[in-house]
Every structure is written in structure tokens, then in C-alpha cells.
Design a protein around this motif. Structure first.
Motif, short mmCIF file in Angstrom:
data_model
loop_
_atom_site.label_atom_id
_atom_site.label_comp_id
_atom_site.label_asym_id
_atom_site.label_seq_id
_atom_site.Cartn_x
_atom_site.Cartn_y
_atom_site.Cartn_z
N ASN A 120 0.81 -1.22 0.00
CA ASN A 120 0.00 0.00 0.00
C ASN A 120 0.84 1.27 0.00
O ASN A 120 0.43 2.30 0.53
CB ASN A 120 -0.96 0.01 1.20
N ALA A 121 2.06 1.17 -0.60
CA ALA A 121 2.86 2.39 -0.72
C ALA A 121 2.07 3.46 -1.48
O ALA A 121 2.14 4.64 -1.15
CB ALA A 121 4.17 2.09 -1.43
N LEU A 122 1.31 3.02 -2.48
CA LEU A 122 0.40 3.90 -3.21
C LEU A 122 -0.89 3.13 -3.43
O LEU A 122 -0.88 2.06 -4.03
CB LEU A 122 1.01 4.35 -4.54
N TYR A 123 -2.00 3.68 -2.93
CA TYR A 123 -3.27 2.98 -3.00
C TYR A 123 -4.35 3.97 -3.42
O TYR A 123 -4.53 5.01 -2.78
CB TYR A 123 -3.63 2.37 -1.64
N VAL A 124 -5.06 3.65 -4.53
CA VAL A 124 -6.14 4.51 -5.01
C VAL A 124 -7.45 3.78 -4.77
O VAL A 124 -7.69 2.71 -5.32
CB VAL A 124 -5.98 4.83 -6.50
N GLN A 125 -8.28 4.38 -3.92
CA GLN A 125 -9.55 3.76 -3.56
C GLN A 125 -10.59 4.01 -4.65
O GLN A 125 -10.41 4.87 -5.52
CB GLN A 125 -10.03 4.34 -2.22
N SER A 126 -11.69 3.26 -4.62
CA SER A 126 -12.71 3.36 -5.66
C SER A 126 -13.34 4.75 -5.71
O SER A 126 -13.84 5.17 -6.75
CB SER A 126 -13.80 2.31 -5.43
N ASN A 127 -13.34 5.47 -4.60
CA ASN A 127 -13.91 6.82 -4.59
C ASN A 127 -12.90 7.89 -4.98
O ASN A 127 -13.19 9.08 -4.94
CB ASN A 127 -14.50 7.14 -3.22
N SER A 135 -4.32 1.28 2.94
CA SER A 135 -5.31 0.83 1.97
C SER A 135 -6.70 1.35 2.30
O SER A 135 -7.67 0.99 1.64
CB SER A 135 -5.34 -0.71 1.93
N THR A 136 -6.78 2.18 3.32
CA THR A 136 -8.08 2.74 3.72
C THR A 136 -7.98 4.26 3.85
O THR A 136 -8.19 4.83 4.92
CB THR A 136 -8.55 2.13 5.05
N PRO A 137 -7.65 4.96 2.77
CA PRO A 137 -7.58 6.42 2.84
C PRO A 137 -8.96 7.01 3.11
O PRO A 137 -9.91 6.65 2.43
CB PRO A 137 -7.05 6.83 1.48
N VAL A 138 -9.06 7.86 4.11
CA VAL A 138 -10.36 8.42 4.50
C VAL A 138 -10.56 9.83 3.97
O VAL A 138 -11.63 10.40 4.13
CB VAL A 138 -10.51 8.41 6.04
N VAL A 139 -9.53 10.40 3.36
CA VAL A 139 -9.64 11.71 2.72
C VAL A 139 -9.00 11.61 1.34
O VAL A 139 -8.44 10.57 0.97
CB VAL A 139 -8.97 12.81 3.56
N GLN A 140 -9.06 12.69 0.56
CA GLN A 140 -8.56 12.65 -0.81
C GLN A 140 -7.09 12.23 -0.88
O GLN A 140 -6.69 11.53 -1.80
CB GLN A 140 -8.74 14.02 -1.48
N MET A 141 -6.29 12.65 0.09
CA MET A 141 -4.89 12.23 0.15
C MET A 141 -4.55 11.90 1.60
O MET A 141 -4.64 12.77 2.46
CB MET A 141 -3.95 13.32 -0.39
#
Length: 411
Positions: A120-127, A135-141
Motif C-alpha cells: 500500500n505504498a500507493l493505493y487509489v480507492q474506488s472513490n 489501503s483505507t484512505p479516509v480523505v482525498q490524500m
């Protein structure tokens, strides 16, 4: 759509290649003028073997230099023609273990992932949220790390400007901006658990400290009541200390009490001090500072035209300016102005209200001169009285002599 693929070499040919046989058998390229469909997995590369175990792999590339090149053959000037390549690991000894996207035309590598990068060094969520280390970003970055997650802004000097590096980071102690170029100084820090609106910048540029409704260019909320102001720079740039909500400084600098009453005010025309106590106060009076020095005369006659009075300030004035409600003694400015206009001026007492004021200090020299004139007059009168006393004594002596002669004559 047409596709072309080299025909798979047989086991003998593969063995010859792998054993470095110098006379390799030439294999004729196979061209298919139709779509190619493989119902199964495909292995491409010099190290693919017969009976390859694919597992879940659909396409496998297998050799010591793996590259996927996209070569654009567009010939019209209006179409893009850039060639790209996906590179798996460097080809030289000691090179990087990497997955990269390379721009073949420019020779640049805009994107790389180095072997050993954590999950998860770089993880882009479906939203669309992007996570760095999560792996669970809660804000845009969202950046996550075990110790002081940091964003570095580095100007490397390549554009002709001086190199400078800033870090924006946070940990259990504080959020901070670090000047990495100049000794890692921390010019800006906010401690963890700082109160709401510790620093607030309004849409009009006004700045509030512990208030989200700054009432001026710079507003520090009062510790006893956040709606009041311990320190306020008003919209007109006047400065006030201890200003209640709904009030503004009554001059260039104003120290108030409850209800907007001014204790100390500096205006464009002077300084107002309520109930002033000025120990050791003095005024410049050196002879070297002066010119056109003229001795005062006839001060007694001048003072005879001045009429001291007792009075009380009006209730509305007491409320507005905080004047004393006790009996006062002084003169009326308009009356004094007819006699000594130099001692009367018009000044702003605050809130744009101009009233006549009296320079009582300048009355002192006139009083001194009048006292001296009275002393001279008293001395003159005392001299006259002394003369009258001496004359009276002489008259008494003569009367005594006459009385004595009269008595002797009767004998």
C-alpha cells in the motif's frame, strides 16, 4: 484488427538456445492476418519451456530482460506518435529491481516502483481517495507512517533558483513546517490538542486567535469571554486593548474598561488619560529650546477676568467616557477662551467627538506671576503702613509734649 506473434519454438530449438549453440536454427516468423485467440495461457520469452506451469497466470513473460514496448507508427502530423515502454528491472549488473514506465522518445522515466516497496505504498480507492502507506484512505490524500508522516517540497535549483527544501509533517507532539535547508529549523508549529480556532483566517483576510469571528484585521479573543477582545486591530487599523464586543478603539490606541469606556486613548490630536497619576512628570523647559522669551506682566488683572466654578459632568458623558461623577472644580473653556485663547484647544476625546479642553498647566505661570504681583503690592502697602505707624508715633510724641507743657503752665 490484425495481430502478429512469433510461432512458439519447439523443445529442440529451446534446448539449442539455452545451451548456447553457435549455429542456431532459423525460425520463420509467422504472420496471422486475422485475430489470434489463445484458449489458455501464453508464455513469451527465451526462458519459456514446454509444459510451463502457469498457475493462475494468463500471460507470462520469462527471460532476463523483460520489456513491453508500445511503438506508435502514426504518420500524420495531427496524430500523437510518442513511443512508451514498460521496463521490468535494469539490465546491467547491480541495477535496480524496478517496474517503470518510460518515455522512449524523451528518454525519461516518469513512473517507477522499486523492489522492496511496502504494501500500500500507493493505493487509489474506488472513490478516488489516494493512500500513501494505507489501503483505507479516509480523505482525498491520506499519508500513514509509524513515525512523523512527512510531505517534502524540494526546489533543486535546476530552474536557476536557489535550492530550498521544506517539510510539512506531524506527529504526537505537533504539526510543523521544517526548513530542511537551514538547519531543520521549525518556524511554525501547532501542538497537538490545540483549541478550536487557535488561528483563524477569515475570507476577508482578518486574523482571529481563538475566535472564528474576528472583528478587525487582528483579533485576540479575551480569556474571560471569547466574544470580547483582549487585543484588537480595528478595520480602520486603530489598536485597542480590552475591547468589549460591539465596541471599537476610540483612537489610534485605546485601552478600555467594561462597556467601551476609555482609560487611555491616543488620538491624532493628543492623549487622554482617565484619573492620571504621573509621578515625576515634567515638560521640556530648557532656555536653549526657547526664543522670543517675554516676562509676564499684569497677571493679576488677567486672572480677575477668569471665573473658577464647581460643576458635575453630565450623566450621558460620564457613561460614554467614564468621567468622574464627583463634584469638579475648574473653569469653563468657552469663558477662558475669551481671556486666554492660547490655553483652550479642541480635541477628540474618543469616538470622533471633539470638545474644548483647557491647558491647566499653562495657568500655573500666570498664577505665579499674579502671586508675585500681589506680593509686591503687599510689600508696598506694608511700607505705607510702616510710614503711617512712624508718623502716628511722632504725632503721639508731640501730643504728649504739648500735654506736658500745658500742665506746667497751669502751675
Amino acid at each position: 484488427m490484425q495481430a502478429q506473434i512469433s510461432k512458439k519454438r519447439d523443445d529442440v530449438e529451446l534446448k539449442q538456445i539455452n545451451s548456447m549453440v553457435t549455429e542456431a536454427k532459423a525460425v520463420t516468423d509467422q504472420v496471422f492476418n486475422d485475430d489470434l485467440i489463445v484458449k489458455g495461457s501464453a508464455c513469451v520469452g527465451l526462458d519459456c519451456v514446454n509444459g510451463e506451469s502457469f498457475g493462475f497466470d494468463t500471460i507470462r513473460m520469462k527471460e532476463n530482460n523483460i520489456r513491453i514496448k508500445a511503438q506508435d507508427t502514426s504518420s500524420s502530423a495531427s496524430f500523437p506518435t510518442n513511443d512508451w515502454q514498460i521496463t521490468f528491472n535494469d539490465s546491467g549488473n547491480g541495477g535496480l529491481n524496478r517496474f517503470s514506465v518510460e518515455n522512449i522518445d524523451t528518454g525519461k522515466t516518469p513512473f517507477s516502483i522499486i523492489g522492496g516497496a511496502p504494501s500500500n505504498a500507493l493505493y487509489v480507492q474506488s472513490n478516488g481517495n489516494v493512500g500513501f502507506g494505507t489501503s483505507t484512505p479516509v480523505v482525498q490524500m491520506h499519508s500513514k507512517d509509524g513515525n512523523t508522516p512527512t510531505l517534502r517540497l524540494e526546489q533543486d535549483g535546476s530552474a536557476g533558483f536557489s535550492a530550498q527544501t521544506w517539510d510539512i509533517a506531524g506527529n504526537e507532539t505537533n504539526f510543523f513546517v521544517r526548513d530542511a535547508t537551514n538547519g531543520s529549523k521549525l518556524p511554525f508549529r501547532i501542538q497537538a490538542n490545540a483549541s478550536n480556532n487557535s488561528i483563524y483566517v477569515a475570507s476577508d483576510g482578518d486574523i482571529g486567535f481563538e475566535t472564528s469571528t474576528p472583528d478587525g484585521q487582528f483579533d485576540i479573543a479575551h480569556s474571560a469571554n471569547a466574544n470580547n477582545h483582549a487585543f484588537l486591530v480595528s478595520p480602520t487599523s486603530n489598536v485597542g486593548v480590552n475591547i468589549d464586543n460591539g465596541f471599537l478603539p476610540n483612537g489610534l490606541f485605546d485601552v478600555q474598561t467594561t462597556g467601551g469606556v476609555s482609560n487611555f486613548t491616543v488620538t491624532e490630536t493628543g492623549v487622554y488619560v482617565k484619573n492620571a497619576i504621573l509621578p515625576g512628570a515634567s515638560a521640556p523647559s530648557d532656555e536653549r529650546l526657547k526664543q522670543n522669551i517675554v516676562a509676564l506682566t499684569d497677571a493679576t488683572n488677567v486672572l480677575m477676568k477668569v471665573y473658577p466654578k464647581s460643576y458635575f459632568y453630565r450623566e450621558d458623558i460620564i457613561k460614554k467616557y467614564g468621567f468622574s461623577d464627583r463634584k469638579q472644580f475648574g473653569v469653563v473653556a468657552q469663558e477662558l477662551e475669551k481671556v486666554l485663547p492660547e490655553l483652550v484647544t479642541s480635541k477628540d476625546l474618543g469616538q470622533g467627538d471633539f470638545y474644548k479642553t483647557v491647558d491647566y498647566n499653562s495657568l500655573i505661570p500666570i498664577l505665579i506671576q499674579a502671586l508675585k504681583e500681589q506680593k509686591l503690592r503687599i510689600d508696598e502697602l506694608e511700607g505705607e503702613v510702616s510710614n503711617y505707624a512712624a508718623l502716628d508715633n511722632r504725632l503721639n510724641a508731640l501730643e504728649a509734649q504739648l500735654n506736658s507743657k500745658n500742665k506746667n503752665a497751669k502751675r
